[in-house]
Design a protein around this motif. Structure first.
Motif, mmCIF file in Angstrom:
data_model
loop_
_atom_site.group_PDB
_atom_site.id
_atom_site.type_symbol
_atom_site.label_atom_id
_atom_site.label_comp_id
_atom_site.label_asym_id
_atom_site.label_seq_id
_atom_site.Cartn_x
_atom_site.Cartn_y
_atom_site.Cartn_z
ATOM 1 N N ALA A 139 -30.127 37.758 -27.579
ATOM 2 C CA ALA A 139 -30.792 38.858 -26.874
ATOM 3 C C ALA A 139 -29.925 39.467 -25.782
ATOM 4 O O ALA A 139 -29.941 40.674 -25.582
ATOM 5 N N SER A 140 -29.193 38.641 -25.057
ATOM 6 C CA SER A 140 -28.475 39.127 -23.888
ATOM 7 C C SER A 140 -27.320 38.185 -23.569
ATOM 8 O O SER A 140 -27.485 36.973 -23.605
ATOM 9 N N LYS A 141 -26.190 38.743 -23.229
ATOM 10 C CA LYS A 141 -25.035 37.929 -22.823
ATOM 11 C C LYS A 141 -25.361 37.132 -21.556
ATOM 12 O O LYS A 141 -24.975 35.987 -21.414
ATOM 13 N N PHE A 142 -26.087 37.780 -20.628
ATOM 14 C CA PHE A 142 -26.453 37.120 -19.373
ATOM 15 C C PHE A 142 -27.332 35.898 -19.628
ATOM 16 O O PHE A 142 -27.067 34.822 -19.097
ATOM 17 N N THR A 143 -28.374 36.064 -20.439
ATOM 18 C CA THR A 143 -29.270 34.932 -20.688
ATOM 19 C C THR A 143 -28.582 33.837 -21.481
ATOM 20 O O THR A 143 -28.848 32.662 -21.279
ATOM 21 N N GLU A 144 -27.679 34.225 -22.348
ATOM 22 C CA GLU A 144 -26.918 33.222 -23.099
ATOM 23 C C GLU A 144 -25.970 32.457 -22.166
ATOM 24 O O GLU A 144 -25.907 31.225 -22.199
ATOM 25 N N LYS A 145 -25.276 33.174 -21.310
ATOM 26 C CA LYS A 145 -24.308 32.565 -20.397
ATOM 27 C C LYS A 145 -24.962 31.556 -19.454
ATOM 28 O O LYS A 145 -24.420 30.478 -19.201
ATOM 29 N N TYR A 146 -26.134 31.901 -18.928
ATOM 30 C CA TYR A 146 -26.804 31.045 -17.948
ATOM 31 C C TYR A 146 -27.938 30.207 -18.552
ATOM 32 O O TYR A 146 -28.700 29.597 -17.819
ATOM 33 N N ASN A 147 -28.034 30.186 -19.881
ATOM 34 C CA ASN A 147 -29.019 29.384 -20.601
ATOM 35 C C ASN A 147 -30.442 29.666 -20.105
ATOM 36 O O ASN A 147 -31.212 28.759 -19.798
ATOM 37 N N ILE A 148 -30.766 30.927 -20.032
ATOM 38 C CA ILE A 148 -32.070 31.376 -19.548
ATOM 39 C C ILE A 148 -32.980 31.596 -20.759
ATOM 40 O O ILE A 148 -32.781 32.534 -21.519
ATOM 41 N N LYS A 149 -33.976 30.711 -20.905
ATOM 42 C CA LYS A 149 -34.839 30.759 -22.079
ATOM 43 C C LYS A 149 -36.310 30.540 -21.782
ATOM 44 O O LYS A 149 -37.144 30.699 -22.657
ATOM 45 N N ASP A 150 -36.666 30.144 -20.575
ATOM 46 C CA ASP A 150 -38.037 29.756 -20.268
ATOM 47 C C ASP A 150 -38.841 30.933 -19.711
ATOM 48 O O ASP A 150 -38.529 31.469 -18.646
ATOM 49 N N LEU A 151 -39.886 31.314 -20.433
ATOM 50 C CA LEU A 151 -40.784 32.375 -19.992
ATOM 51 C C LEU A 151 -41.679 31.822 -18.886
ATOM 52 O O LEU A 151 -42.398 30.842 -19.088
ATOM 53 N N ILE A 152 -41.627 32.453 -17.706
ATOM 54 C CA ILE A 152 -42.466 31.980 -16.603
ATOM 55 C C ILE A 152 -43.425 33.051 -16.083
ATOM 56 O O ILE A 152 -44.300 32.753 -15.275
#
Length: 92
Positions: A37-50
């Motif tokens: 979905a996004s280079k940023f979310t992949e780079k920082y392992n951002i996956k949790d919907l809050i």
């Protein structure tokens, strides 16, 4: 009328946040989970919907996304705490 969403994702340590907008939240979350979905979310392992908000108009969702992206981090944290005080990962 099709719903649109503004959503906030975070990493497992709850230190980095990503705000996005989409017309298909479940599909977009799948892309975040698989890292496409996004280079940023992949780079920082951002996956949790809050956090997420639902809108009936995509233009409203886009305006809200822009508003939230300009907020201070503390304001964003306070917003999330209103509906998700423990910052648990939400199911959608």
């Amino acid at each position: 009328m099709k719903s649109s969403y503004v959503y906030i994702l975070t990493n497992k340590y709850r230190t980095t946040f990503y705000i996005g907008v989409t017309a298909n939240l479940s599909n977009r979350l799948e892309k975040h989970y698989d890292g496409t979905a996004s280079k940023f979310t992949e780079k920082y392992n951002i996956k949790d919907l809050i956090y997420f908000e639902t809108f009936s108009d995509i233009e409203q969702a886009i305006a809200r996304e822009k508003q939230l992206k300009n907020w201070h981090k503390e304001w964003k944290l306070n917003l999330i705490k209103i509906t998700n005080s423990t910052f648990k990962t939400l199911d959608y």
